[in-house]
Design an enzyme around this catalytic site. Structure first.
Site, PDB file in Angstrom:
ATOM      1  N   SER A   1      -5.932  -2.239 -10.151  1.00  0.00           N
ATOM      2  CA  SER A   1      -5.640  -1.323 -11.255  1.00  0.00           C
ATOM      3  C   SER A   1      -6.121  -1.951 -12.567  1.00  0.00           C
ATOM      4  O   SER A   1      -7.305  -2.242 -12.709  1.00  0.00           O
ATOM      5  CB  SER A   1      -4.153  -0.991 -11.274  1.00  0.00           C
ATOM      6  OG  SER A   1      -3.893   0.102 -12.125  1.00  0.00           O
TER       7      SER A   1
ATOM      8  N   ASP B   1      -5.692   8.295  -4.391  1.00  0.00           N
ATOM      9  CA  ASP B   1      -5.269   7.674  -5.645  1.00  0.00           C
ATOM     10  C   ASP B   1      -5.371   8.693  -6.778  1.00  0.00           C
ATOM     11  O   ASP B   1      -6.463   9.141  -7.130  1.00  0.00           O
ATOM     12  CB  ASP B   1      -6.160   6.466  -5.934  1.00  0.00           C
ATOM     13  CG  ASP B   1      -5.671   5.621  -7.104  1.00  0.00           C
ATOM     14  OD1 ASP B   1      -4.807   6.097  -7.859  1.00  0.00           O
ATOM     15  OD2 ASP B   1      -6.163   4.488  -7.240  1.00  0.00           O
TER      16      ASP B   1
ATOM     17  N   HIS C   1      -2.566   4.841  -4.850  1.00  0.00           N
ATOM     18  CA  HIS C   1      -2.985   3.753  -5.734  1.00  0.00           C
ATOM     19  C   HIS C   1      -2.489   2.385  -5.273  1.00  0.00           C
ATOM     20  O   HIS C   1      -3.167   1.373  -5.463  1.00  0.00           O
ATOM     21  CB  HIS C   1      -2.464   4.048  -7.143  1.00  0.00           C
ATOM     22  CG  HIS C   1      -2.973   3.130  -8.195  1.00  0.00           C
ATOM     23  ND1 HIS C   1      -4.309   2.994  -8.493  1.00  0.00           N
ATOM     24  CD2 HIS C   1      -2.315   2.292  -9.049  1.00  0.00           C
ATOM     25  CE1 HIS C   1      -4.455   2.124  -9.477  1.00  0.00           C
ATOM     26  NE2 HIS C   1      -3.267   1.675  -9.831  1.00  0.00           N
TER      27      HIS C   1
END
Length: 726
Positions: free
Chosen positions: A582, A670, A701
């Site tokens: 991320s 995601d 995610h």
């Protein structure tokens, strides 16, 4: 096993290391019975054959000194229980159970069960009632609570949607004579409806549901505006408090990991009364009711960074009653008093330094018997620490259980002035401890008694070196300090280093047990876990420093931490490995492009690579604007200068400089960082001759389902080991 990476057949040992670590369970929850003589603990363990986590219960009986008298001989599998609640007098236990539909395995079925010591008292098929959709058990909305008289339970579910059908459809005679109120709406079956985003897909409109158990009758309280959740009864047994998220202004932006969403604490009654208890322009969460009826919750200003420091506030029980009896819909927010305020940098307390509250929620039960003390846990620099606050004097005392060893303490439950908590560190798996509030002395010392022993870990992990690094990268900046954790084998050799910034960016690494970190240790790597400026747990000023500086200050902090680790620890400067997900993926992609000759290889999980394109499709479009430095709004024309700024702070602008092999782990589901971010980045690297591999998983995610975690972690290890410079 420190030299596994040198072996030609390295994957056999890597797989063995992973399988060893998956046998170590984690604590997910725990509660004490009313007289604090029994601990009921919930655990989870990765079940590789089933491809999912197995959840189970273990009970412990305690004596007057909190010593363990006996414990369950075996764990009890509770994997299908999504919510449980014991009634106030411990007469009943309510369970909401999830199962697969016998006729259609892709559909869920939900059952409400109530148990007594004599056996099963109620079992209600909630799907058969057809009064609402799925029951919510997530951390944002999910709740199950009893009324004080043990006759009602309340929970949150998806609102029932009226059925739809095509405009043109042949109908049976029964369909023709169906009352108009029950007929499906034509042409609405493909209507798009916003949900609450990442890991809350399909959750759109919530309702509060009350079940009156003696009659097995249900009432759906669907008049709460926005998205109600986190509900619980007040002591009168007729009033329910909860949190509802405002949806008119911004719609349903992603909610998980986002404590900045405009929201209200509300209360409702069975008769239809609705009142707002918190002030305007606030983001609130975690309402808790003290034994005396006082109401507490966490709050911060709405909007801005997705996570930041919170206040702990109180509304007296008498003021709640006054509002319920008045004609005003909203309370005077001056009646809401601050118990623990937001901390800009640091606050001196009686036995240490306090940096503010950053926890996502308070313990479900967190009060002393006299309602004068509240116990909570929160990130504090490199640890999760626990505190007792006097709700009248507002005095804070640190009661963290790490006087002999560094680590993190998280409070699970407070009952009869006994505290139940979990403790772990990077070298020690989770274990249960208990303490009595009465054992707390003036300087904050408190006597903790071990309830459960930690699972055994390999000696390389147990004996590893864990050190906290206090770093200062830019003395001229308004915030210059940040921290990192070094975690490496303690054998005196020189090791490859995994440079590992966290995601968020407004989160933090803590010295808590981590399978990933233990795994890297076992395969012969040291780790540098970096809490760059912008991380939580070091004062609100640090959080608000990073917006408008992402892609520069956080990148420089990671480079600076790398250099300091090289100076202080036995690290091979030719084997520096980049690993992150991320926003951590955003940072490692930046580092490989800005410092192409420093690092050796990259693994990025669902990385943010281009904020300009992400801002149009992410469930958190506001994140891109706020982190780039301006308030979020979708009104008016597109601003080309802002789009250019988003692109300039993105790692894709440095893609042409990347030289090192790069692996990308992406989730096809995601919603936070759509997978095309990684694909676009991979195409550019390939066009420039960089060795690239992409793994695509049918996951969201987090990439945290057991089969996906196994594959992406093992492939990450394979990629890192294979591409370390000789």
């Amino acid at each position: 096993m420190g030299d596994i990476w040198r072996m030609n057949s390295h994957m056999e040992d890597v797989i063995k290391s992973y399988k060893t670590l998956t046998k170590i369970p984690s604590i997910t929850d725990g509660r004490l019975n009313n007289n604090a003589t029994r601990v009921t603990s919930r655990w989870a363990i990765r079940n590789l054959d089933k491809g999912k986590q197995t959840h189970y219960l273990v009970d412990y009986l305690l004596d007057d000194n909190l010593g363990v008298v006996s414990q369950s001989p075996f764990g009890v599998d509770i994997s299908h229980e999504i919510l449980t609640a014991v009634s106030p007098k411990e007469t009943f236990k309510a369970v909401i159970r999830e199962a697969k539909d016998d006729k259609d395995g892709s559909k869920k079925k939900f059952f409400l069960e109530v148990w007594s010591s004599a056996g099963l008292k109620h079992s209600i098929d909630l799907n058969a009632l057809d009064i609402h959709g799925d029951v919510y058990a997530d951390a944002e909305f999910g709740s199950l609570d009893w009324s004080s008289d043990e006759t009602n339970v309340v929970y949150v579910a998806e609102k029932k949607v009226k059925k739809s059908e095509p405009f043109i459809k042949r109908k049976s005679v029964d369909d023709i004579i169906t009352p108009a109120s029950r007929k499906p709406e034509p042409g609405q079956e493909h209507l798009y409806r916003d949900d609450w985003g990442e890991q809350l897909a399909g959750k759109i409109e919530t309702v509060v549901v009350v079940c009156k158990l003696p009659e097995e009758t249900f009432t759906v309280l669907d008049f709460v505006p926005g998205g109600p959740g986190q509900v619980r009864f007040l002591p009168d047994g007729e009033t329910i408090v909860g949190v509802t998220w405002e949806t008119k202004t911004l719609g349903r932006l992603g909610l998980i990991y986002c404590t900045n969403r405009p929201s209200f604490v509300f209360c409702i009654t069975f008769t239809g009364t609705f009142k707002i208890l918190s002030g305007e322009n606030k983001a609130v969460r975690s309402p808790r009711v003290a034994p005396n009826g006082d109401l507490f919750w966490l709050q911060r200003e709405a909007h801005g960074p997705h996570h930041a420091c919170h206040q702990l506030v109180r509304l007296a029980a008498d003021d709640v009653k006054i509002l319920l009896d008045s004609e005003d819909e909203e309370i005077d927010d001056k009646l809401v008093s601050v118990v623990v305020d937001i901390v800009e940098k640091e606050l001196e307390i009686s036995n240490g330094v306090f940096y503010g509250i950053y926890c996502g929620s308070l313990p479900s039960k967190c009060f002393s018997e006299d309602s004068k003390k509240l116990v909570f846990s929160t990130q504090q620099q490199n640890e999760i620490r626990s505190y007792v606050v006097d709700t009248e004097t507002r005095k804070l005392v640190d009661i963290t259980n790490n006087r002999k060893a560094l680590g993190s303490t998280s409070v699970l439950c407070v009952q009869s002035d006994v505290i139940l908590a979990s403790f772990s560190s990077l070298t020690t798996p989770p274990q249960l401890f208990a303490s009595k509030l009465s054992s707390m002395v003036r300087d904050g010392g408190i006597e903790w008694v071990r309830v459960s022993a930690p699972a055994e870990v390999p000696s390389s992990v147990a004996n590893a070196k864990v050190e906290y690094m206090t770093l200062k990268s830019d003395a001229q900046a308004p915030v210059s300090s940040f921290t990192a954790i070094y975690f490496g084998p303690d054998e005196g050799k020189v090791y490859p280093l995994v440079v590992w910034p966290h995601g968020g960016p407004h989160s933090a690494f803590s010295n808590s047990y981590s399978l990933e970190a233990a795994f890297f240790n076992l395969i012969g790597f040291a780790c540098l876990l970096i809490n760059y400026r912008g991380s939580t747990g070091t004062g609100d000023a640090s959080v608000f420093f990073l917006p408008s500086r992402i892609g520069s200050a956080d990148v420089e902090d990671c480079k600076f931490a790398t250099q300091k680790a090289l100076d202080q620890y036995p690290i091979d400067d030719k084997r520096l490995l980049l690993y992150g997900g991320s926003h951590g993926g955003f940072l490692v992609c930046h580092l490989s492009g800005v410092y192409p000759d420093l690092y050796s290889v990259t693994v990025a999980r669902n990385p943010v690579t281009d904020l300009a394109s992400m801002s149009n499709t992410s469930d958190i479009a506001d994140w891109c604007a706020v982190e780039a430095g301006w308030p979020f709004s979708e009104e008016g024309p597109l601003n080309e200068d802002k789009l250019l700024t988003l692109r300039r702070v993105s790692p894709i602008v440095h893609a042409q400089n990347v030289l090192i092999p790069t692996a990308l782990m992406l989730g096809s589901k995601d919603k936070r960082v759509p997978y095309y971010q990684g694909l676009e980045y991979a195409r550019r690297l390939k066009a420039n001759g960089v060795k690239v591999i992409v793994y695509m998983y049918e996951d969201n995610h987090s990439l945290s389902s057991v089969p996906v975690e196994m594959d992406n972690l093992l492939n990450a290890a394979d990629w890192l080991i294979t591409h370390i410079k000789p």
